[in-house]
Design a protein around this motif. Structure first.
Motif, PDB file in Angstrom:
ATOM      1  N   ILE A  34      53.216  20.674  44.393  1.00  0.00           N
ATOM      2  CA  ILE A  34      52.204  20.345  45.396  1.00  0.00           C
ATOM      3  C   ILE A  34      52.171  21.477  46.410  1.00  0.00           C
ATOM      4  CG2 ILE A  34      51.387  18.659  47.071  1.00  0.00           C
ATOM      5  CD1 ILE A  34      53.270  16.612  45.725  1.00  0.00           C
ATOM      6  N   ASP A  35      51.084  22.219  46.428  1.00  0.00           N
ATOM      7  CA  ASP A  35      50.889  23.277  47.412  1.00  0.00           C
ATOM      8  C   ASP A  35      50.035  22.732  48.549  1.00  0.00           C
ATOM      9  OD1 ASP A  35      52.318  25.137  45.929  1.00  0.00           O
ATOM     10  OD2 ASP A  35      50.546  25.838  44.859  1.00  0.00           O
ATOM     11  N   VAL A  36      50.582  22.773  49.754  1.00  0.00           N
ATOM     12  CA  VAL A  36      49.880  22.245  50.927  1.00  0.00           C
ATOM     13  C   VAL A  36      49.359  23.421  51.748  1.00  0.00           C
ATOM     14  CG1 VAL A  36      50.021  20.764  52.958  1.00  0.00           C
ATOM     15  CG2 VAL A  36      51.463  20.281  50.956  1.00  0.00           C
ATOM     16  N   PHE A  37      48.076  23.648  51.697  1.00  0.00           N
ATOM     17  CA  PHE A  37      47.456  24.703  52.482  1.00  0.00           C
ATOM     18  C   PHE A  37      47.117  24.130  53.856  1.00  0.00           C
ATOM     19  CE2 PHE A  37      46.868  26.050  48.155  1.00  0.00           C
ATOM     20  CZ  PHE A  37      47.030  27.423  48.201  1.00  0.00           C
ATOM     21  N   SER A  38      47.670  24.756  54.898  1.00  0.00           N
ATOM     22  CA  SER A  38      47.476  24.214  56.247  1.00  0.00           C
ATOM     23  C   SER A  38      47.779  25.288  57.281  1.00  0.00           C
ATOM     24  CB  SER A  38      48.375  22.994  56.469  1.00  0.00           C
ATOM     25  OG  SER A  38      49.740  23.345  56.345  1.00  0.00           O
ATOM     26  N   ASP A  39      47.454  24.973  58.528  1.00  0.00           N
ATOM     27  CA  ASP A  39      47.721  25.885  59.634  1.00  0.00           C
ATOM     28  C   ASP A  39      48.469  25.121  60.719  1.00  0.00           C
ATOM     29  OD1 ASP A  39      47.756  28.172  61.140  1.00  0.00           O
ATOM     30  OD2 ASP A  39      45.591  28.298  61.462  1.00  0.00           O
ATOM     31  N   VAL A  40      49.300  25.823  61.478  1.00  0.00           N
ATOM     32  CA  VAL A  40      50.119  25.149  62.493  1.00  0.00           C
ATOM     33  C   VAL A  40      49.340  24.831  63.765  1.00  0.00           C
ATOM     34  CG1 VAL A  40      52.313  26.041  61.653  1.00  0.00           C
ATOM     35  CG2 VAL A  40      51.031  27.347  63.352  1.00  0.00           C
ATOM     36  N   VAL A  41      48.092  25.268  63.881  1.00  0.00           N
ATOM     37  CA  VAL A  41      47.260  24.899  65.027  1.00  0.00           C
ATOM     38  C   VAL A  41      46.168  23.916  64.621  1.00  0.00           C
ATOM     39  CG1 VAL A  41      47.724  27.033  66.278  1.00  0.00           C
ATOM     40  CG2 VAL A  41      45.749  26.912  64.744  1.00  0.00           C
ATOM     41  N   CYS A  42      46.312  23.326  63.451  1.00  0.00           N
ATOM     42  CA  CYS A  42      45.322  22.394  62.922  1.00  0.00           C
ATOM     43  C   CYS A  42      45.794  20.959  63.154  1.00  0.00           C
ATOM     44  CB  CYS A  42      45.121  22.649  61.429  1.00  0.00           C
ATOM     45  SG  CYS A  42      44.273  21.321  60.554  1.00  0.00           S
ATOM     46  N   PRO A  43      45.115  20.189  64.026  1.00  0.00           N
ATOM     47  CA  PRO A  43      45.576  18.823  64.301  1.00  0.00           C
ATOM     48  C   PRO A  43      45.575  17.925  63.073  1.00  0.00           C
ATOM     49  CG  PRO A  43      43.396  19.221  65.261  1.00  0.00           C
ATOM     50  CD  PRO A  43      43.911  20.541  64.809  1.00  0.00           C
ATOM     51  N   TRP A  44      44.574  18.091  62.206  1.00  0.00           N
ATOM     52  CA  TRP A  44      44.512  17.248  61.016  1.00  0.00           C
ATOM     53  C   TRP A  44      45.612  17.604  60.027  1.00  0.00           C
ATOM     54  CZ3 TRP A  44      42.096  12.964  61.613  1.00  0.00           C
ATOM     55  CH2 TRP A  44      41.031  12.895  62.521  1.00  0.00           C
ATOM     56  N   CYS A  45      46.139  18.826  60.118  1.00  0.00           N
ATOM     57  CA  CYS A  45      47.256  19.202  59.251  1.00  0.00           C
ATOM     58  C   CYS A  45      48.526  18.460  59.645  1.00  0.00           C
ATOM     59  CB  CYS A  45      47.491  20.710  59.312  1.00  0.00           C
ATOM     60  SG  CYS A  45      46.124  21.684  58.633  1.00  0.00           S
ATOM     61  N   TYR A  46      48.746  18.264  60.946  1.00  0.00           N
ATOM     62  CA  TYR A  46      49.914  17.516  61.401  1.00  0.00           C
ATOM     63  C   TYR A  46      49.746  16.033  61.073  1.00  0.00           C
ATOM     64  CZ  TYR A  46      54.121  17.194  64.355  1.00  0.00           C
ATOM     65  OH  TYR A  46      55.408  17.032  64.828  1.00  0.00           O
ATOM     66  N   ILE A  47      48.549  15.510  61.327  1.00  0.00           N
ATOM     67  CA  ILE A  47      48.260  14.122  60.974  1.00  0.00           C
ATOM     68  C   ILE A  47      48.402  13.923  59.468  1.00  0.00           C
ATOM     69  CG2 ILE A  47      46.431  12.377  60.916  1.00  0.00           C
ATOM     70  CD1 ILE A  47      45.386  13.687  63.566  1.00  0.00           C
TER      71      ILE A  47
END
Length: 260
Positions: A34-47
């Motif tokens: 499972i590759d999770v593409f995300s950014d650390v300033v993305c609120p929906w990524c933390y949620i």
């Protein structure tokens, strides 16, 4: 790439009481990547991270799924043009992007309320928007075999640093402090971030996101083929995890079956 839906915490599913009879020919368990593409300033990524963790627990709630899930956090930059080494209030960045302070306040209020429902206390009033390339390099560093900390722990710490601590996550010293908080050697982290190590790998990861056609995050890519976009509800993640586990077990059974 196909969508896994119609619309990790990174740890394997918790084993249950019953044994799993489905094994690869060599006795090892099938693995679902499972590759999770995300950014650390993305609120929906933390949620999304919280909901994925809940979905992982739900998927394994009735027992062992018979597979291991190999979760890797991959880089994505919401704003790759952000100037390195510079930070500023997130509300100003949102106002520029979304059409003024009122729209920014509305969006921030919405994601803050949503995050609270998932057990996250966002402090967007003090969040500092910055270039995230250094943060992605540190997340890549944590995924190395010789890393003293897990990639999941690093990702979690940096998300908390941005959304709750008001930290400048584009600053070497701040990142080193965050890494030290979870057990990394601060001097080693500083030396790494001040070198060019990991730059090519992170750039390659950003290119991979583009090759996958990813234009929004978070996006979860299963076995390099099936994509689940967005911060889905835990039951959706649980359903997809069960489905992917079933596919992996079927593939293992087909491989192990003698030729007719």
């Amino acid at each position: 790439m196909d969508d896994a839906t119609t619309s990790s915490d990174g740890t394997p599913a918790t084993p249950g009481e019953r044994p799993s009879p489905d094994r690869a020919p060599d006795g090892s368990r099938p693995v679902v990547s499972i590759d999770v593409f995300s950014d650390v300033v993305c609120p929906w990524c933390y949620i999304g991270k919280r909901r994925f963790e809940a979905g992982m627990a739900e998927a394994a709630s009735d027992g062992d799924l018979g597979v291991d899930f190999d979760v890797t956090f991959k880089p994505y930059q919401l704003d790759p043009t952000a100037e390195p080494g510079v930070s500023g209030p997130v509300i100003e960045a949102y106002a520029r992007k979304f059409g003024g302070p009122e729209q920014a306040e509305r969006i921030i209020g919405h994601v803050t309320d949503t995050a609270a429902g998932d057990g996250l206390e966002f402090r967007m009033d003090r969040a500092q928007r910055a270039n995230t390339l250094l943060a992605h390099r540190l997340i890549w560093w944590a995924d190395r075999d010789d890393s003293p900390v897990t990639q999941d722990a690093m990702k979690e710490r940096l998300l908390r640093a941005y959304f709750m601590d008001g930290a400048h996550i584009g600053d070497v010293a701040v990142l080193a402090d965050a890494a030290a908080d979870i057990g990394a050697d601060r001097d080693e982290v500083v030396a790494f971030l001040e070198s060019a190590e990991g730059v090519d790998e992170v750039v390659a990861g950003l290119d991979e996101a583009r090759e996958h056609g990813i234009t929004a995050v978070p996006t979860y890519v299963f076995d390099g083929r099936w994509a689940v976009p967005g911060a889905q509800e835990p039951d959706t993640f649980a359903r997809v995890l069960r489905k992917m586990a079933g596919r992996a077990l079927e593939a293992t059974t087909d491989t192990a079956a003698p030729p007719r």
